[in-house]
Write a protein that holds these residues in place. Sequence first.
Motif, PDB file in Angstrom:
ATOM      1  N   LEU A 197       6.772  10.140  -3.427  1.00 60.28           N
ATOM      2  CA  LEU A 197       5.735   9.287  -4.023  1.00 60.28           C
ATOM      3  C   LEU A 197       5.872   9.162  -5.530  1.00 60.28           C
ATOM      4  N   MET A 238      -1.542   5.936  -0.994  1.00 55.66           N
ATOM      5  CA  MET A 238      -0.667   6.174   0.165  1.00 55.66           C
ATOM      6  C   MET A 238      -1.508   6.327   1.435  1.00 55.66           C
ATOM      7  N   TYR A 260       3.843   4.291   0.772  1.00 56.80           N
ATOM      8  CA  TYR A 260       3.607   3.736  -0.561  1.00 56.80           C
ATOM      9  C   TYR A 260       4.915   3.144  -1.072  1.00 56.80           C
TER      10      TYR A 260
END
Length: 507
Positions: free
Chosen positions: A217, A281, A288
Amino acid sequence: MFLLTALVIAAADVTRVAMPMSAGLPEREPAAVGMSAERLGTIDRVVQRGVEAGGYPGASVVVGRKGYSVFSRGIGTLDWTRKMRVSAQESIYDLASLTKVVATTTALMVLYDRGQVDLDAKVSTYLPTFSGGLKDQVTVRHLLTHRAGLSAGRELWRIADSPAEARAAVLSSPVNCTPGACYEYSDLGADLLGFIAEVVSGQSLDVFLQQAVFQKLGMNDTQFRVSELDMLRTAPTEIAPPRGYPLRGEVHDENAFALGGIAGHAGLFSTASDLSVFAQMLLDGGQYNGVRVIADSTVQLFTKRAAGHRALGWDTCDGGAGCGQFMSERAFGHTGFTGTSLWIDPDRQMFVVLLTNRVHAARARRPSKVIADVRNDLADAAVLAVMDDPEGVRAMPASFRADLAQDWNRPLRSRRASSAAARRRAAAAKRAATRKAVVKKKSSGSVKTSPTRKASATKATAKKATVKKATVKKATVKKATAKKATVKKSPPKKSGTSKTTKTKARS
């Protein structure tokens, strides 16, 4: 010294080139995602009120909706010296119990996706030493919903001299009631979940999460142990903990520290910017920027209510957990002891992140009350700023909790103390008034003697009269005796005695 500082800064620059700081979500104007900038401005006021009241020196806030950050602020400073301003993108905070969801629960979600963890399997399946008696009935699901029958926690930092001993103490913790039949929010349960993640993944919790979640992420500022290079931008916490030195970049929770700083219940550090990516997310169903982290079905399973107000690992919004009064029934989130919170409302496609260090020498008498009100105000202000809500635009209240600041700076036992003081003052005033009245009546000569004093005076007078009477009687007897003696000594009477002599003898 200057050369060393220069080398440290240079090393920091090189590190940031190799691993750039997370930029967070892309930003958009509130109106572009159906929100009011004016109403969002309320957040500035309520969070600043908490700073001014002494609840915390500063705060980092991000509000996001429909994939964008619409409110990103650093308010106040990292500590009370006022030297370094808070930044939503750069300031790092101790997340405390947000670790339970951002780290531990997320690790279990990933492992559940992989088919490596069965929610209804006995904990002893993964941790054989956690067995015997009621422990044999405890499942992974029980741990996630805080219904394993475990105590809230143990003072590991007092009884353990090493992380291994602390771990053994967690595993030996007793189960106090039938699993599933009672609810108690437990740090021990979260620690056991962390142990399970480590056993199943074959990695330490921090390494597993770094590879499976945070790195994917771009959450480059989310970590269990803050590096020396990042200390200056990390908010300090307690200044006089049992460890004996001020804490900065080292986990605040003593039990997490006893476990080596990496624990299922606490120990994670992050920025509001990183957490905004994490929240998005989950809103996007576990992915994401095209990167899948968790299956959409797993996100739905873990974030819906499973037992009471608890979801699996997560808490849900029931109007009293820091999520305000307007978030939807499907909203989920969590709070942290250091003054942190994360709430996500999938129905409105929005989230709110609040990071503070309210445990850092708070100047308010009741910092827990300050942060509780500010958390709720933040959530309410965010929802009230939504202009395209299907339920319609809600009216703004005349004042928020932070505006009223009710009980923020009143001692916990103030009512009892003030009433006792009032009683003492009233009693003293009454005594003074009585003395004054007595003095006044004495000066006017019209003092009324009390029954007790009157009885005592009567008794004294009677005694005095009795003594006087006895004295008089004694004197009379003495006089009579003297007279008799005189008569006895007188010569015999003679004829022709004069009248005068006869009269003396008779008397």
